[in-house]
Design a protein around this motif. Sequence first.
Motif, short mmCIF file in Angstrom:
data_model
loop_
_atom_site.label_atom_id
_atom_site.label_comp_id
_atom_site.label_asym_id
_atom_site.label_seq_id
_atom_site.Cartn_x
_atom_site.Cartn_y
_atom_site.Cartn_z
N VAL A 125 15.84 -0.68 19.28
CA VAL A 125 14.66 -1.09 19.70
C VAL A 125 13.84 -1.31 18.55
O VAL A 125 13.62 -0.49 17.69
N ASP A 126 12.91 -2.64 18.69
CA ASP A 126 12.12 -2.96 17.62
C ASP A 126 11.48 -4.15 18.23
O ASP A 126 11.49 -5.28 18.09
N LYS A 127 10.28 -3.64 18.48
CA LYS A 127 9.37 -4.55 19.63
C LYS A 127 7.78 -4.15 19.05
O LYS A 127 7.32 -3.25 18.82
N ALA B 78 0.72 -1.29 0.03
CA ALA B 78 -0.01 -0.08 -0.19
C ALA B 78 0.82 1.14 0.08
O ALA B 78 0.43 2.36 -0.48
N ARG B 79 2.00 1.10 0.65
CA ARG B 79 2.84 2.41 0.88
C ARG B 79 3.52 2.72 -0.63
O ARG B 79 4.31 3.79 -0.58
N ASN B 80 3.78 1.92 -1.64
CA ASN B 80 4.51 2.50 -2.72
C ASN B 80 3.13 2.15 -4.04
O ASN B 80 3.49 2.09 -4.98
N VAL C 246 6.28 4.89 16.66
CA VAL C 246 5.13 4.41 17.57
C VAL C 246 4.11 4.14 16.64
O VAL C 246 3.57 4.93 16.16
N GLU C 247 3.84 2.74 16.50
CA GLU C 247 2.86 2.26 15.33
C GLU C 247 1.77 1.61 15.81
O GLU C 247 1.93 0.59 16.32
N ALA C 248 0.51 2.33 15.71
CA ALA C 248 -0.76 1.45 16.06
C ALA C 248 -0.76 0.45 14.94
O ALA C 248 -0.85 0.53 13.68
O1 TA6 Z 1 8.22 -1.29 12.28
C1 TA6 Z 1 9.55 -1.46 12.64
C2 TA6 Z 1 10.18 -2.04 11.27
O2 TA6 Z 1 9.44 -3.27 10.80
C3 TA6 Z 1 11.54 -2.43 11.62
O3 TA6 Z 1 11.78 -3.69 11.59
C4 TA6 Z 1 12.38 -1.61 10.46
O4 TA6 Z 1 12.73 -2.35 9.60
C5 TA6 Z 1 11.34 -0.88 10.18
O5 TA6 Z 1 9.89 -1.11 10.27
C6 TA6 Z 1 11.64 0.03 8.78
O6 TA6 Z 1 11.21 -0.75 7.56
P1 TA6 Z 1 11.18 -0.27 6.08
O7 TA6 Z 1 10.72 -1.49 5.24
O8 TA6 Z 1 10.52 0.83 5.95
O9 TA6 Z 1 12.86 0.06 6.26
#
Ligand code: TA6
Length: 294
Positions: free
Chosen positions: A201-203, A78-80, A260-262
Amino acid sequence: VKGINGLDKVVLRDPRGSSAEVYLYGAHVTSWKNDHGEEMLFVSSKAIFKPPKPIRGGIPICFPQFSNLGPLEAHGFARNKFWSIDNNPPPLQTNTSSKTFVDLILKPSEEDTRVWPHSYEYRLRVAVGPAGELSLTSRVRNTNADGKPFSFTFAYHTYFSVSDISEVRVEGLETLDYLDNLQSRARFTEQGDALTFESEVDKIYLSTPSKIAILDHEKKRTFVVRKEGLPDAVVWNPWDKRAKAISDFGDEEYKYMLCVEAAAIEKPITLKPGEEWRGRLELSAVPSSYCSGQ
Ligand code: TA6
């Protein structure tokens, strides 16, 4: 109007001064300013506004797959994709009457259905409200004619602008379970204090409350994230080493952003034909004094 590299964008201006910008490429929000004209979202100085690369920063839409949790490209397509303006959206039962908004729509082309063999309508409303808040409401409808359900995972991959990552605290995720992307997505439980940041951090926090706060001490600003239909929340900062490996991200820029991602990740959303899912994000930015004691 035309944005960077001639890409079409929509500018939303609330009469009280706040504003937002949305590129049709990706339905990507790249700017959200408060009524003092201050930018709330981070966009990398190295962001490439050129398909097929998604824009680094703002609010990328991760759909129909979060990260590499499935067979599709990372974070889905969707983002591209180029979205269209939806001039006649079905009514949205949410209070947008006093807001300035735009409706966008994404439907798969024939080529798209080879990548993900489903028919859908994805509508996104982006609105700025009287108090300067930014809201994104996604509606995804299964329009498969073959009677088949589909499933997806999702995130609003929001990059907040912060003055110094080592001075930032996140409240609302204490004591929750999370999957650590840096440890093969093993499951852990967060300790009881607000989150602070001193390394990568990637949680993926699971089943989070509907409200999360990001406190920026230096700016004396608190971002309040409110979400509906989005049980999970991802927290990401690449820190110095990983930042260097991301070509469209400055080496030092990790200091000035926090994602910070919903999201809806742990339990994918499944829609039968005719069914619709909604996922809503509302962001506000308030002076920190308002939020003391939160
Ligand atoms: O939301 C975190 C994440 O999935 C990370 O693992 C990191 O890769 C980031 O998104 C960015 O992803 P992108 O595909 O935009 O480089």
